[in-house]
Design an enzyme around this catalytic site. Structure first.
Site, mmCIF file in Angstrom:
data_model
loop_
_atom_site.group_PDB
_atom_site.id
_atom_site.type_symbol
_atom_site.label_atom_id
_atom_site.label_comp_id
_atom_site.label_asym_id
_atom_site.label_seq_id
_atom_site.Cartn_x
_atom_site.Cartn_y
_atom_site.Cartn_z
ATOM 1 N N HIS A 67 107.437 -26.018 33.096
ATOM 2 C CA HIS A 67 108.467 -25.648 34.080
ATOM 3 C C HIS A 67 108.269 -24.159 34.380
ATOM 4 C CE1 HIS A 67 112.123 -25.892 36.253
ATOM 5 N NE2 HIS A 67 113.009 -26.010 35.281
ATOM 6 N N HIS A 100 103.100 -30.939 41.122
ATOM 7 C CA HIS A 100 104.552 -30.859 41.164
ATOM 8 C C HIS A 100 105.109 -32.268 41.249
ATOM 9 C CE1 HIS A 100 108.591 -29.623 42.351
ATOM 10 N NE2 HIS A 100 108.252 -28.441 41.863
ATOM 11 N N ASP A 118 104.181 -21.248 40.815
ATOM 12 C CA ASP A 118 103.765 -20.425 39.675
ATOM 13 C C ASP A 118 102.313 -19.978 39.756
ATOM 14 O OD1 ASP A 118 106.190 -20.459 38.214
ATOM 15 O OD2 ASP A 118 105.827 -22.552 37.732
HETATM 16 N N1 CMC Z 1 96.152 -30.365 36.137
HETATM 17 C C1 CMC Z 1 95.441 -31.493 35.980
HETATM 18 N N2 CMC Z 1 95.909 -32.718 36.180
HETATM 19 C C2 CMC Z 1 97.192 -32.823 36.545
HETATM 20 C C3 CMC Z 1 98.007 -31.699 36.734
HETATM 21 C C4 CMC Z 1 97.443 -30.431 36.522
HETATM 22 N N3 CMC Z 1 98.173 -29.312 36.686
HETATM 23 N N4 CMC Z 1 99.250 -32.086 37.094
HETATM 24 C C5 CMC Z 1 99.206 -33.415 37.153
HETATM 25 N N5 CMC Z 1 97.959 -33.870 36.810
HETATM 26 C C6 CMC Z 1 97.501 -35.255 36.812
HETATM 27 C C7 CMC Z 1 97.984 -36.016 35.581
HETATM 28 O O1 CMC Z 1 97.065 -35.927 34.519
HETATM 29 C C8 CMC Z 1 98.131 -37.408 36.128
HETATM 30 O O2 CMC Z 1 96.837 -37.974 36.212
HETATM 31 P P1 CMC Z 1 96.616 -39.547 35.878
HETATM 32 O O3 CMC Z 1 97.363 -40.258 36.971
HETATM 33 O O4 CMC Z 1 95.143 -39.745 35.913
HETATM 34 O O5 CMC Z 1 97.215 -39.780 34.529
HETATM 35 C C9 CMC Z 1 98.612 -37.191 37.566
HETATM 36 O O6 CMC Z 1 98.097 -35.902 37.946
HETATM 37 C C10 CMC Z 1 100.121 -37.200 37.714
HETATM 38 O O7 CMC Z 1 100.650 -36.224 36.809
HETATM 39 P P2 CMC Z 1 102.028 -36.357 36.056
HETATM 40 O O8 CMC Z 1 101.977 -35.551 34.814
HETATM 41 O O9 CMC Z 1 102.385 -37.806 35.930
HETATM 42 O O10 CMC Z 1 102.995 -35.697 37.125
HETATM 43 P P3 CMC Z 1 104.454 -35.190 36.846
HETATM 44 O O11 CMC Z 1 105.175 -35.315 38.127
HETATM 45 O O12 CMC Z 1 105.037 -35.859 35.655
HETATM 46 O O13 CMC Z 1 104.235 -33.664 36.457
HETATM 47 C C11 CMC Z 1 104.034 -31.324 36.540
HETATM 48 C C12 CMC Z 1 104.505 -32.586 37.281
HETATM 49 C C13 CMC Z 1 104.459 -30.086 37.323
HETATM 50 C C14 CMC Z 1 104.710 -31.291 35.154
HETATM 51 C C15 CMC Z 1 102.495 -31.385 36.382
HETATM 52 O O14 CMC Z 1 101.880 -31.410 37.645
HETATM 53 C C16 CMC Z 1 101.957 -30.235 35.542
HETATM 54 O O15 CMC Z 1 101.924 -30.325 34.298
HETATM 55 N N6 CMC Z 1 101.505 -29.102 36.206
HETATM 56 C C17 CMC Z 1 101.059 -27.946 35.462
HETATM 57 C C18 CMC Z 1 102.270 -27.128 35.007
HETATM 58 C C19 CMC Z 1 102.911 -26.388 36.158
HETATM 59 O O16 CMC Z 1 102.251 -25.757 36.958
HETATM 60 N N7 CMC Z 1 104.246 -26.442 36.197
HETATM 61 C C20 CMC Z 1 105.040 -25.732 37.190
HETATM 62 C C21 CMC Z 1 105.713 -26.679 38.120
HETATM 63 S S1 CMC Z 1 106.415 -25.869 39.564
HETATM 64 C C22 CMC Z 1 107.633 -24.793 39.016
HETATM 65 C C23 CMC Z 1 108.633 -25.339 38.086
HETATM 66 O O17 CMC Z 1 108.967 -26.527 38.028
HETATM 67 O O18 CMC Z 1 109.188 -24.528 37.357
#
Ligand code: CMC
Length: 448
Positions: free
Chosen positions: A282, A321, A377
């Site tokens: 987050h 996201h 971010d």
């Molecule tokens: N790098 C590599 N792969 C990713 C990433 C990433 N940053 N984000 C998602 N994926 C992949 C994930 O492995 C999954 O692949 P598969 O379908 O093959 O298993 C697919 O994309 C969907 O990901 P998810 O984890 O199911 O998506 P989510 O909606 O649960 O997660 C997230 C959203 C923001 C937690 C995630 O994208 C992430 O961990 N990003 C990196 C951390 C980040 O930058 N966070 C800040 C978010 S914006 C500001 C805030 O919220 O504060």
């Protein structure tokens, strides 16, 4: 054969059409559930039972992937189109034309203030910036190398003990006072935590300066007789604060609403929201982005890093996201703001690595097919670092403006007749009832 024309629906058919028919194949019974705003009420499913003893159908939705937990009129996001609006105003217009305190008023009250309202609002915020001296001592008790976000969370929670009347969450006047206190005091708490980890004396607020000007002074003031905040830095911070002010039902806001739904005071609820924000998935992501860029070290190492991410060995922090499946509109504005900041501070050497990561990722099928784009971010940390902030301070810089969103969402929750104490259901997967076994008779059969 020519198809028969379908008769035009009678006016009262429309109401019938705004329903969902569900056939329970266990019983053969059919139910009609109303659809409103593209949503069905989970409680309407409880009537679907196999027999009178049955609890009724529930939905299973870990992480709220497809569940609206509230109705809200504060922030609108269209994740596919990359749109973000506060109270209907596009984020791009607010970032260009408004300032943080005005945007805060808009988010909290739903309308832009008149000149008189703005002056009154600004005065109330800028004159509540001081902390009780004992709070200062609470902060001084932290270790010299304490994480500033840990200090921030604890200090916000501690404030509830100084304002016991804040427990009267049903009183709009009491609420308003705590809202102005919190918005006014979070920069002071943040600045004290910053000075603390640097081993510097805390600097008291100067209420003659702007919100961000005063904040910069509390961070940077050394021996100057008169501190003049750098206008480029003050403006950049103001824009960054606008961009971070609210983001509808994210993890931290959901925590604020869930904790606040127990009717606890806003300081305690906000400490929980800030704790949620601290996590690396987050608001802690901006800190992680900087660590990642530093580890990559050189632009030539970018392709190898991307390959590792694709193999599942770590994430590309600052990408992806839950809601945006397009370029995060805040990331676009931050990229532009970074250019302005770098003109005065010099370019952050990690920028080259970030741009190369973005360039490769936006062409790579792994990221394209999963709709992973830079989020807020990805570039914010680069600006913060160029402005001289330590990496550990980044989540605190996020928490200051998000205070506004948390409080607006908290008030909306309290005024919403649909809301009750947040209390999800579970699908129990443990043992059925079993009898207690005395210590001497237990086999050592399970891992401790
Ligand atoms: N790098 C590599 N792969 C990713 C990433 C990433 N940053 N984000 C998602 N994926 C992949 C994930 O492995 C999954 O692949 P598969 O379908 O093959 O298993 C697919 O994309 C969907 O990901 P998810 O984890 O199911 O998506 P989510 O909606 O649960 O997660 C997230 C959203 C923001 C937690 C995630 O994208 C992430 O961990 N990003 C990196 C951390 C980040 O930058 N966070 C800040 C978010 S914006 C500001 C805030 O919220 O504060």
């Amino acid at each position: 054969m020519a198809s028969q024309p379908t008769p035009a629906p009678a006016a009262n058919d429309n109401a019938a059409r705004e329903t969902l028919s569900i056939t329970d194949n266990r019983t053969g019974k059919t139910y009609q559930v109303p659809i409103r705003d593209g949503t069905i009420r989970a409680m309407d499913l409880r009537q679907i039972k196999t027999d009178a003893e049955d609890f009724g159908l529930m939905t299973y939705d870990p992480a709220f992937m497809n569940t609206a937990s509230t109705r809200s009129s504060i922030t609108f996001i269209d994740g596919d189109k990359g749109i973000l609006r506060y109270r209907g105003y596009p984020i791009e217009q607010l970032a260009e034309k408004s300032n943080f305190l005005e945007t805060a008023y808009l988010i909290l009250y739903g309308e832009l203030p008149t000149e008189a309202q703005y002056k009154d609002w600004e005065y109330k915020i800028l004159h509540r910036t001081f902390l009780h001296e004992n709070i200062k001592m609470v902060m001084q008790a932290f270790r010299y190398d304490a994480h500033p976000m840990g200090m921030f969370i604890s200090t916000v929670a501690a404030l509830s003990t100084y304002y016991p009347e804040s427990a009267q969450v049903g009183d709009p006047e009491v609420r308003f006072k705590q809202i102005t206190r919190l918005i006014a005091k979070v920069p002071t708490i943040a600045a004290f935590s910053y000075r603390h980890i640097r081993g510097l004396p805390y600097v008291y607020p100067d209420n003659d300066l702007s919100y961000t000007g005063n904040f910069l002074r509390m961070l940077d003031m050394m021996t100057q007789v008169k501190y003049e905040p750098d206008p480029v830095k003050a403006h950049a911070l103001d824009v960054l604060f606008i961009l971070h002010a609210d983001h509808e039902q994210n993890c931290g806001t959901n925590a604020m609403r869930a904790i606040g739904s127990s009717q606890v005071d806003p300081y305690s609820a906000m400490a929980g929201a800030a704790a949620a924000l601290y996590g690396p998935l987050h608001g802690g992501a901006n800190e992680e982005v900087l660590k990642m860029l530093t580890q990559i070290e050189h632009v030539k190492n970018v392709p190898a890093f991307i390959e590792k991410v694709k193999k599942g060995e770590g994430r590309l922090m600052g990408f992806g996201h839950r809601v945006y499946k397009n370029y995060d509109p805040r990331a676009k504005i931050i990229k532009r703001t970074a250019d302005q900041v770098f003109q005065t501070t010099g370019v952050n050497p990690l920028l080259e690595i970030a741009l190369e990561l973005e360039r490769i990722a936006l062409q790579d099928d792994y990221f394209v097919s999963r709709k992973l784009y830079p989020n807020v971010d990805f570039y914010s940390g680069l600006i913060y670092q160029a402005m001289g902030f330590p990496v550990a301070f980044f989540p605190v810089l996020f928490a200051i403006p998000r205070t506004v969103g948390w409080l607006a969402q908290w008030v909306e929750m309290l005024n919403d007749a649909d809301q009750k104490i947040a209390r999800p259901r579970q699908i129990y997967t443990g043992y059925a009832e079993r009898a207690y076994v005395p210590l001497y008779a237990r086999a050592n059969s399970h891992a401790a």
